[in-house]
Design an enzyme around this catalytic site. Sequence first.
Site, PDB file in Angstrom:
ATOM      1  N   LYS A 261       0.750  -1.169  -0.012  1.00 47.62           N
ATOM      2  CA  LYS A 261       0.133   0.129   0.209  1.00 47.62           C
ATOM      3  C   LYS A 261       0.839   1.183   0.017  1.00 47.62           C
ATOM      4  O   LYS A 261       0.673   2.181  -0.527  1.00 47.62           O
ATOM      5  CB  LYS A 261      -0.824   0.113   1.272  1.00 47.62           C
ATOM      6  CG  LYS A 261      -2.399  -0.358   1.042  1.00 47.62           C
ATOM      7  CD  LYS A 261      -3.071  -0.046   2.228  1.00 47.62           C
ATOM      8  CE  LYS A 261      -4.136  -1.191   2.477  1.00 47.62           C
ATOM      9  NZ  LYS A 261      -4.803  -0.980   3.694  1.00 47.62           N
TER      10      LYS A 261
HETATM   11  N1  GLU Z   1      -6.022  -4.920   9.396  1.00 46.08           N
HETATM   12  C1  GLU Z   1      -5.170  -5.893   9.032  1.00 46.08           C
HETATM   13  C2  GLU Z   1      -4.770  -5.439   7.593  1.00 46.08           C
HETATM   14  O1  GLU Z   1      -5.264  -4.365   7.044  1.00 46.08           O
HETATM   15  C3  GLU Z   1      -5.633  -7.520   8.797  1.00 46.08           C
HETATM   16  C4  GLU Z   1      -4.616  -8.375   9.067  1.00 46.08           C
HETATM   17  C5  GLU Z   1      -5.440  -9.760   9.386  1.00 46.08           C
HETATM   18  O2  GLU Z   1      -6.242 -10.170   8.431  1.00 46.08           O
HETATM   19  O3  GLU Z   1      -5.256 -10.159  10.542  1.00 46.08           O
HETATM   20  O4  GLU Z   1      -4.000  -6.190   6.856  1.00 46.08           O
END
Ligand code: GLU
Length: 503
Positions: A261
């Site tokens: 990202k």
């Molecule tokens: N919030 C995390 C991300 O954006 C998720 C990671 C997970 O799937 O545990 O990558």
Amino acid sequence: MSLDSVRVRFAPSPTGPLHLGGIRTALYNYLFAKKHNGAFILRIEDTDQKRFVKSSESYILEALKWCNIEPDEGVGYGGHYFPYYQSKRLDVYRTYVNKLLKKGNAYYAFDIDLDQKRKEYNHRGLIFSYNSKIRMDLNNSLTMTEKQLHDKLRSCSYVIRFKIEPGEKLKMYDIIRGNIIVDTDNLDDKVLLKSDGVATYHLANTIDDYLMKITHVIRGEEWLPSMSLHVLLYRALGWTPPNFAHLPLILRNNGKGKISKRNTDSFNFPIYPIQWKIPKTKVVIPGYRELGYFPEAFVNMLALLGWNPGIKREIFSLQELINLFSLEKITKSGVYFNIKKANWFNKKYLNKKQEEIFVFLSKKIKTHSIFFKKNYLWKVIYLTMDRIHFIHEIWEHSFYFFISPSFYEASFFKKICNEKTIVQLENAKKILLCNINLNQFTSINLRCLFKTIKNKHQIMQLFRFSLVGSLKGIDIFIILEMLGKEESMRRVEKLINQIKEKI
Ligand code: GLU
């Protein structure tokens, strides 16, 4: 375990658009859920307010919709386990962190600003980490009396850290990577609750996966180092951990590392599924959708980027992907992204979309206020189809069947801008006019006729340039036949006049 009640989640943080890796994670979760008649859940992990980007949520929903991999439950879809926003679940996390504190699995830490410590360690060539080796020398509830703690809590800010017990070789299993052993001596006491009272990713993610009855955590490899902490958190809370599968990274084929990202500027291929408008600058970055990729082709390509059904075929419908999908067949090592392959997939799907090409071409012709019979359009499509990967490309490959070129390719025009070419073109015209009448003006006859002509390659090239405006295009004899004698002659005449004007 029985796979009857499979529940998986896609848990993006709303910090910007999804990129290829994110959407592939969603896809694998979706395929796995559908294969096992389970549920695919969308949870928004928005505890990090500093990195929050407002338009990301609608972007995520729209991107999943475009890919036709819509959640069964979660943000935008509802469900029993609401709210599906972590920012609305802060009380829940607080309850569990209190349990951890009570059981001695977590502690208050008052040394919040650790920059100075980090610098000191750096100077000595060491890396500071808040862990079992040094926590007893630091300013936390483990090193003070009840009374001291009581006073401190009233007057100072604090974070809550997880207390890792050293001396264990923690055994874990990842469906893709197999057995993993981590020495707990090497883990640090991660923050669970920040000084503003907000849960960190680790705490919120673990609690939500448990409360939302997630059976399989399928996520990017970047989260593999967090797996041990999450497993230990489950244990501390008295819960059985879910199954884990960490997906391989998607790498750039120029060897310049992973797609992420925060690293989207230097790509020479699209990185987003659908367009992203950068909130600050309002600059719009097109995604695969805007560039003319079909969602089915995009999803098909993405599915095979790290997973292989083990059969010699590459084109699969979404339903076929669901039927064939298995986590065990996901590759361990990083996979290279290749835009040529993505275009190849689009082409395969394009071949089945001739009606759409027809509609596109008809509209394009209308904008030029010209009219052609349906049959002619279909012929043009059959003649040029194999040259295109996207619907919109049809025009640049076929305009010359409909309109006379409005400009000539500059470098070749310069080369032929002389008297000699005019004579050649006049001669060529004469050959056609004398030897071939209107109803014999077919590609077969023209081909035969040209066999007898001197300098035929040069003449053919000049014809092409007159009719197309460049040296591109399909077989010149077919172009001549399609345009007919009169239009072909008009275009040759036009080129002669243009040259005359220039010399
Ligand atoms: N919030 C995390 C991300 O954006 C998720 C990671 C997970 O799937 O545990 O990558």
